[in-house]
Design an enzyme around this catalytic site. Structure first.
Site, short mmCIF file in Angstrom:
data_model
loop_
_atom_site.label_atom_id
_atom_site.label_comp_id
_atom_site.label_asym_id
_atom_site.label_seq_id
_atom_site.Cartn_x
_atom_site.Cartn_y
_atom_site.Cartn_z
N ARG A 255 0.83 -1.19 0.00
CA ARG A 255 0.00 0.00 0.00
C ARG A 255 0.87 1.24 0.00
O ARG A 255 2.10 1.13 0.11
CB ARG A 255 -0.93 -0.03 1.21
CG ARG A 255 -0.13 -0.13 2.48
CD ARG A 255 -0.82 -0.83 3.63
NE ARG A 255 -1.27 -2.17 3.42
CZ ARG A 255 -2.38 -2.65 4.00
NH1 ARG A 255 -3.09 -1.89 4.82
NH2 ARG A 255 -2.76 -3.89 3.79
N ASP A 322 -2.35 4.36 4.59
CA ASP A 322 -2.04 2.95 4.84
C ASP A 322 -3.17 2.04 4.40
O ASP A 322 -3.03 0.81 4.43
CB ASP A 322 -1.72 2.72 6.32
CG ASP A 322 -2.85 3.19 7.25
OD1 ASP A 322 -3.04 4.41 7.33
OD2 ASP A 322 -3.51 2.35 7.87
#
Length: 568
Positions: A255, A322
């Site tokens: 990510r 995130d």
């Protein structure tokens, strides 16, 4: 009224884009390899499904490509100089029950015989109590900006990657157990998930895939009689809840935050390895070490993703960096929600007091997060390449608008672009907002009526909310003119609209009903929802009887999404 396609802000100065050199032959060769690797043949389609005893993980790429934490003890700590830490799932000790299984995932992604769900060892595998051959459990280290502020080290606090699998179609999947116990990144958490959050993630993952929205997948949910303590609404009222585990899959779990922590800690080699790995395995048209093209690809794919979210009324709820995948798939389902009535300010996360992650704000948050990605890539970029990424960011508005219009055009059944299509969509959404019309069913029911002779029955309950509006006839006039301009017949309009506007989405009250039933040991509604949401464009008798396409019940208005967001 703010229109979602314009919900974008400028973040960095614009620069002209300088094209980077590339070797066409190299890209073509890699693309052919990719097609060969990921395309399925008649032979692979006919391969025998495996039993659990025959199934094993593929040789792990993650262990060989990345630096691994040298500390093997599993305790909460600050971790540096690596991408993953070795961990071991914590066993659930009490009786296990299988809640639900996605037959599609088992059969088509994992090559696993669906009948294996009856195998007693299957529940132990899902719980993390039994590791299959080739498993190398890992927890990923990443950071991220949460609600606009740098949060430092985050990481997989309750998700453990238990291995990698390349299936008979050549597709690579990373398998995670969410709720399998503590890791070095658990912070103040216990590493566990509860039944309510597990059911929500399981159902929504599979529902989003069926809607054609890129997403992680969920194979199954298992629940235990082990209990964990949770403060569901962060109001000081603690309660015991059953622990559960979701087996979820993604091509990769990298990510934006995966790169941010490495850039912040000045770990350039680790940073380069993660980006190179992503390019090599998932971006066949991007030349090696072409980090500008990598960034442009993420921006384009991310704009397409958020446009699909907006078109289906989906609001993620915690769009921190995130929680944004480098592959632009939907990950980390927390306090998400689908719109009932059209309210652009809808916020599914009750702890988001400022509405940062509202439905309307999602495109501009994507842009903000992508600017953070550009910052994280800076150690790999020359000064000229940094200017190019700034220019790409400034083009996000146009890229997103094009994606948005392409989808909403089809939601209205237009076969091609029309001159007044922006005003047409704007007008309809204005009417829907003022009439508090249901988002999903307004579009669905609009595809069921004949515009030349509008007759509304009780079944068209959502359209009643808009048909009484003073500008509804104006909308119909502009709509018909656009259809005539694009030479779209009524028959074609109906066909297009019914292929893109679902009959069912996972409304909050539906998920809550399944959770309440499941907490009493009855999983029928969970499994019915899975069945219905896997075919969201088709009417289903029991779903209709239960009101899944009807106005939400009165009690649904009082529901609040719990504070589901903790470390993943």
């Amino acid at each position: 009224m703010q229109f979602p396609i314009f919900a974008v802000i400028l973040l960095v100065p614009g620069r002209s884009l300088t094209s980077t050199s590339s070797t066409c032959l190299n890209i073509s060769q890699r693309f052919l390899v990719f097609l060969t690797k990921y395309s399925s043949s008649t032979t692979t389609q006919c391969l025998k499904m495996k039993s659990l005893s025959e199934w094993s993980f593929t040789q792990p790429n993650l262990l060989t490509h990345f630096n691994i934490d040298p500390v093997r003890e599993n305790f909460v700590r600050r971790v540096t100089g690596c991408v993953f830490s070795r961990v071991t799932p914590t066993h659930l000790k009490a009786e296990l029950q299988l809640v639900s299984v996605s037959q599609d995932v088992l059969k088509n992604l994992l090559d696993l015989d669906p009948h294996e769900e009856m195998n007693p060892s299957f529940a132990n595998f899902l719980a993390g109590n039994q590791l299959l051959p080739g498993s190398e459990p890992l927890a990923h280290r990443y950071g991220g900006y949460q609600f606009g502020y740098w949060a430092g080290q985050l990481g997989d606090g309750r998700a453990i990657t238990i291995g990698e699998y390349v299936n008979s179609k050549g597709t690579r999947w990373e398998l995670q157990l969410k709720g399998a116990g503590k890791t070095p990144y658990s912070r103040n958490g216990d590493g566990r998930a509860v039944l309510r959050s597990s059911i929500r993630e399981f159902l929504c993952s599979e529902a989003m895939d069926a809607l054609g929205i890129p997403t992680s997948r969920a194979a199954a949910v298992v629940v235990s009689k082990d209990m964990v303590v949770r403060d569901q609404f962060y109001n000081g009222r603690m309660k015991y809840e059953p622990a559960a585990v979701v087996l979820r899959l993604a091509p990769t779990w990298f990510r934006i935050g995966s790169l941010e922590i490495l850039a912040k800690e000045q770990e350039k080699l680790n940073l380069k390895q993660v980006v190179d790995f992503t390019i090599e395995h998932y971006m066949p048209t991007v030349e090696r070490e072409n980090y500008v093209k990598f960034f442009e690809t993420v921006v384009e794919q991310s704009s397409a993703l958020v446009a699909k979210w907006m078109a289906h009324g989906f609001t993620h709820g915690v769009l921190n960096t995130d929680n944004m995948s480098l592959l632009s798939i939907t990950i980390d389902y927390g306090p998400f929600g689908f719109l009932d009535s059209y309210n652009p300010s809808f916020v599914p996360n009750h702890s988001d007091d400022e509405g940062r992650y509202s439905y309307l704000n999602q495109p501009k948050i994507f842009k903000w997060n992508l600017a953070c990605l550009a910052d994280a890539l800076q150690p790999l970029l020359s000064a000229e390449e940094q200017k190019q990424t700034a220019d790409i960011i400034n083009r996000f508005d146009d890229i997103y608008l094009e994606q948005f219009m392409s989808i909403f055009r089809r939601k209205l059944g237009l076969s091609q672009p029309a001159k007044d299509e922006v005003g047409l969509i704007q007008l309809l959404l204005d009417i829907m907002q003022q009439g508090r019309a249901d988002f999903t069913q307004t579009f669905r029911q609009l595809g069921d009526i004949h515009l030349d002779n509008i007759e509304l029955s009780e079944e068209h309950w959502a359209l009643h909310s808009v048909s009484n509006h003073r500008r509804f006839s104006e909308f119909i006039g502009v709509y018909q003119a656009s259809l005539k301009e694009t030479q779209t017949s009524e028959e074609e309009r109906h066909r297009i609209m019914n292929s893109v506007n679902p009959q069912y989405v996972l409304r909050n009250w539906m998920a809550e009903s399944a959770i309440r039933q499941a907490e009493k040991g009855d999983f029928h509604l969970t499994n019915l929802l899975l069945k219905v949401l896997r075919k969201p464009y088709e009417k289903e008798d029991e779903a209709e009887a239960l009101g899944f396409s009807k106005p939400p019940p009165d009690w649904a208005c009082s529901l609040r999404n719990p504070a589901l967001y903790v470390s993943n």
